[in-house]
Design a protein around this motif. Structure first.
Motif, PDB file in Angstrom:
ATOM      1  N   THR A  32       0.847  -1.192   0.000  1.00  0.00           N
ATOM      2  CA  THR A  32       0.000   0.000   0.000  1.00  0.00           C
ATOM      3  C   THR A  32       0.880   1.239   0.000  1.00  0.00           C
ATOM      4  N   THR A  51      -4.040   0.967  -2.650  1.00  0.00           N
ATOM      5  CA  THR A  51      -3.337  -0.295  -2.750  1.00  0.00           C
ATOM      6  C   THR A  51      -2.385  -0.233  -3.932  1.00  0.00           C
ATOM      7  N   ASP A  53      -2.101  -2.001  -6.458  1.00  0.00           N
ATOM      8  CA  ASP A  53      -2.703  -2.227  -7.771  1.00  0.00           C
ATOM      9  C   ASP A  53      -3.647  -1.097  -8.162  1.00  0.00           C
ATOM     10  N   GLY A  54      -3.837  -0.161  -7.246  1.00  0.00           N
ATOM     11  CA  GLY A  54      -4.679   0.988  -7.539  1.00  0.00           C
ATOM     12  C   GLY A  54      -6.168   0.737  -7.433  1.00  0.00           C
ATOM     13  N   ASP A  55      -6.547  -0.472  -7.020  1.00  0.00           N
ATOM     14  CA  ASP A  55      -7.970  -0.808  -6.996  1.00  0.00           C
ATOM     15  C   ASP A  55      -8.719  -0.133  -5.861  1.00  0.00           C
ATOM     16  N   VAL A  56      -8.053   0.116  -4.776  1.00  0.00           N
ATOM     17  CA  VAL A  56      -8.701   0.691  -3.606  1.00  0.00           C
ATOM     18  C   VAL A  56      -8.021   1.996  -3.236  1.00  0.00           C
ATOM     19  N   THR A  57      -8.818   3.041  -3.067  1.00  0.00           N
ATOM     20  CA  THR A  57      -8.285   4.326  -2.638  1.00  0.00           C
ATOM     21  C   THR A  57      -9.131   4.860  -1.484  1.00  0.00           C
ATOM     22  N   SER A  70      -2.794   8.780  -7.423  1.00  0.00           N
ATOM     23  CA  SER A  70      -2.650   7.887  -8.561  1.00  0.00           C
ATOM     24  C   SER A  70      -1.217   7.374  -8.598  1.00  0.00           C
TER      25      SER A  70
END
Length: 116
Positions: A32, A51, A53-57, A70
């Motif tokens: 993270t 995260t 992988d950028g899936d959760v912000t 980003s």
């Protein structure tokens, strides 16, 4: 993991800045990442996180709708786009990452000053 921030500066209220955080070293181990800030006399607080992988912000309530986190995986760089800046956003901004070994790393910080 080494982290180097850039992009801070002085801006008028209502303006924009984009912070960058370049990572090097064992970047594959990052789980993270996030941005924190610390204003004079105040505790360091989480501004935005994501995260790897950028899936959760997630965002602090005070910046929702104004800031966007980003990352560019190919460049191992994380960004914080800050729009509609307010004087209360003035602080030193730090990037932070947590690795799979449950170790976290911090950048050196970059000053953001918003004038009214």
């Amino acid at each position: 993991v080494q982290l180097v921030e850039s992009g801070g500066g002085l801006v008028q209220a209502g303006g924009s800045l984009r912070l960058s955080c370049a990572a090097s070293g064992s970047t594959f181990s990052i789980n993270t990442m996030g941005w924190y800030r610390q204003a004079p006399g105040k505790q360091r607080e989480l501004v935005a996180g994501m995260t790897s992988d950028g899936d959760v912000t997630n965002y602090a309530d005070s910046v929702k709708g104004r800031f966007t986190i980003s990352r560019d995986s190919a460049k191992h760089t994380m960004y914080l786009q800050m729009n509609s800046l307010k004087p209360e956003d003035t602080a030193v901004y730090y990037c932070n990452v947590w690795t799979a070994l449950h170790v976290d790393y911090w950048g050196q910080g970059t000053q953001v000053t918003v004038s009214s």
